[in-house]
Design a protein around this motif. Structure first.
Motif, PDB file in Angstrom:
ATOM      1  N   ALA A   1      -6.116  -2.135   1.904  1.00  0.00           N
ATOM      2  CA  ALA A   1      -4.475  -1.904   1.683  1.00  0.00           C
ATOM      3  C   ALA A   1      -3.609  -1.058   0.991  1.00  0.00           C
ATOM      4  CB  ALA A   1      -3.508  -2.954   1.340  1.00  0.00           C
ATOM      5  N   LEU A   2      -4.157  -0.801  -0.128  1.00  0.00           N
ATOM      6  CA  LEU A   2      -3.673  -0.118  -1.466  1.00  0.00           C
ATOM      7  C   LEU A   2      -4.380   1.633  -0.754  1.00  0.00           C
ATOM      8  CD1 LEU A   2      -2.757   0.799  -3.701  1.00  0.00           C
ATOM      9  CD2 LEU A   2      -5.283   0.757  -4.815  1.00  0.00           C
TER      10      LEU A   2
ATOM     11  N   ALA B   1       7.488   2.888  -4.693  1.00  0.00           N
ATOM     12  CA  ALA B   1       6.896   1.574  -5.065  1.00  0.00           C
ATOM     13  C   ALA B   1       5.704   2.238  -5.053  1.00  0.00           C
ATOM     14  CB  ALA B   1       6.886   0.827  -3.293  1.00  0.00           C
ATOM     15  N   LEU B   2       5.041   2.874  -4.806  1.00  0.00           N
ATOM     16  CA  LEU B   2       3.660   3.092  -4.953  1.00  0.00           C
ATOM     17  C   LEU B   2       3.229   4.312  -6.428  1.00  0.00           C
ATOM     18  CD1 LEU B   2       0.427   4.025  -4.614  1.00  0.00           C
ATOM     19  CD2 LEU B   2       1.211   6.495  -3.742  1.00  0.00           C
TER      20      LEU B   2
ATOM     21  N   GLY C   1       2.765   6.621   0.677  1.00  0.00           N
ATOM     22  CA  GLY C   1       3.438   6.948  -0.644  1.00  0.00           C
ATOM     23  C   GLY C   1       3.966   8.615  -1.375  1.00  0.00           C
TER      24      GLY C   1
ATOM     25  N   ARG D   1       3.673   0.509  -8.770  1.00  0.00           N
ATOM     26  CA  ARG D   1       2.663   0.024  -8.184  1.00  0.00           C
ATOM     27  C   ARG D   1       1.746   0.645  -9.435  1.00  0.00           C
ATOM     28  NH1 ARG D   1       0.174  -3.848  -4.094  1.00  0.00           N
ATOM     29  NH2 ARG D   1      -2.125  -3.030  -4.511  1.00  0.00           N
TER      30      ARG D   1
ATOM     31  N   HIS E   1      -3.951   2.579   2.446  1.00  0.00           N
ATOM     32  CA  HIS E   1      -2.514   2.834   3.159  1.00  0.00           C
ATOM     33  C   HIS E   1      -1.382   2.549   2.354  1.00  0.00           C
ATOM     34  CE1 HIS E   1      -4.165   1.766   7.361  1.00  0.00           C
ATOM     35  NE2 HIS E   1      -5.718   1.099   6.636  1.00  0.00           N
ATOM     36  N   ARG E   2      -1.474   2.113   0.850  1.00  0.00           N
ATOM     37  CA  ARG E   2      -0.132   2.610   0.192  1.00  0.00           C
ATOM     38  C   ARG E   2       0.199   3.864  -0.423  1.00  0.00           C
ATOM     39  NH1 ARG E   2      -1.318  -3.005  -1.125  1.00  0.00           N
ATOM     40  NH2 ARG E   2       0.271  -4.345  -0.278  1.00  0.00           N
TER      41      ARG E   2
ATOM     42  N   TYR F   1       0.824   9.774   8.541  1.00  0.00           N
ATOM     43  CA  TYR F   1       2.673   9.324   7.656  1.00  0.00           C
ATOM     44  C   TYR F   1       2.679  10.553   7.153  1.00  0.00           C
ATOM     45  CZ  TYR F   1      -0.259   4.404   6.905  1.00  0.00           C
ATOM     46  OH  TYR F   1      -0.860   3.419   6.748  1.00  0.00           O
TER      47      TYR F   1
ATOM     48  N   ASN G   1       8.579   3.960   0.072  1.00  0.00           N
ATOM     49  CA  ASN G   1       7.457   3.963  -0.280  1.00  0.00           C
ATOM     50  C   ASN G   1       6.629   4.234  -1.743  1.00  0.00           C
ATOM     51  OD1 ASN G   1       6.798   2.381   2.256  1.00  0.00           O
ATOM     52  ND2 ASN G   1       6.484   4.002   3.789  1.00  0.00           N
TER      53      ASN G   1
END
Length: 211
Positions: free
Chosen positions: A90-91, A11-12, A98, A15, A93-94, A121, A8
């Motif tokens: 959504a972001l 990925a963050l 992350g 992104r 939560h990401r 988290y 995660n």
């Protein structure tokens, strides 16, 4: 669970346009961008976070002056600070999933939710010593065994800097950091526990009323 935390984070970072660095402590903010939320304190520490090898991701919207200051910080550190203005659930939560550490230095916060989300988290929060924040985060220095985050000593730049120092120090020891993460992830903030608390309060009140 911590199994996916590494993926995660990468990925963050990718992104958000940050340098993908596994051991760089990644701090996150999901908030209204106002002085009440202590965003000026975050800005005051932004350069230091990057200079010490950290990174930061910010999501939110609010005061124009804070927008401009955050945008300037991201321009100074394009691989260390990423900013997204607006609301994106959504972001959000990401980011919670992350990051390594959540920043919430609010000057007042009757309850607050993100400090609870971040513990769930596995992203230990830095919070100010007010309202629902100090009620729901166990400071790691106050309780090294059960500590789940970092409670500032005061709602100012000095208090925030102290909490950051302690977070950087804890993060440098993976075993200590994992214990803090797991402490937060095993906490319960649902109504089941709170309802039982209320029952106990009412039972004590009844006993006192009968005396």
């Amino acid at each position: 669970d911590l199994w996916s935390k590494h993926a995660n984070k990468i990925a963050l970072q990718d992104r958000s346009g940050l340098a993908v660095r596994e051991r760089a402590p990644l701090f996150g903010v999901v908030s209204r961008l106002t002085s009440q939320k202590g965003i000026d304190l975050v800005l005051g520490a932004a350069d230091s976070i990057v200079e010490r090898g950290g990174q930061m991701v910010v999501l939110g919207q609010g005061e124009l002056a804070l927008h401009e200051a955050l945008r300037a910080a991201a321009q100074r550190h394009p691989q260390g600070i990423a900013v997204r203005f607006g609301f994106d659930e959504a972001l959000a939560h990401r980011i919670e999933a992350g990051i390594d550490c959540f920043l919430m230095p609010s000057r007042f916060e009757p309850c607050g939710l993100n400090q609870m989300y971040s513990q769930a988290y596995g992203s230990p929060p830095i919070v100010s010593p007010v309202g629902g924040l100090k009620d729901s985060v166990i400071d790691v220095d106050d309780d090294p065994v059960a500590g789940s985050g970092f409670v500032m000593t005061s709602c100012d730049a000095e208090g925030f800097a102290d909490a950051l120092d302690r977070a950087f120090f804890a993060y440098s020891d993976p075993a200590i950091w994992e214990r803090i993460q797991r402490n937060g992830m095993t906490r319960h903030f649902g109504w089941e526990d709170r309802a039982q608390d209320y029952v106990e309060i009412y039972e004590r009140a009844l006993v006192n009323a009968r005396r």
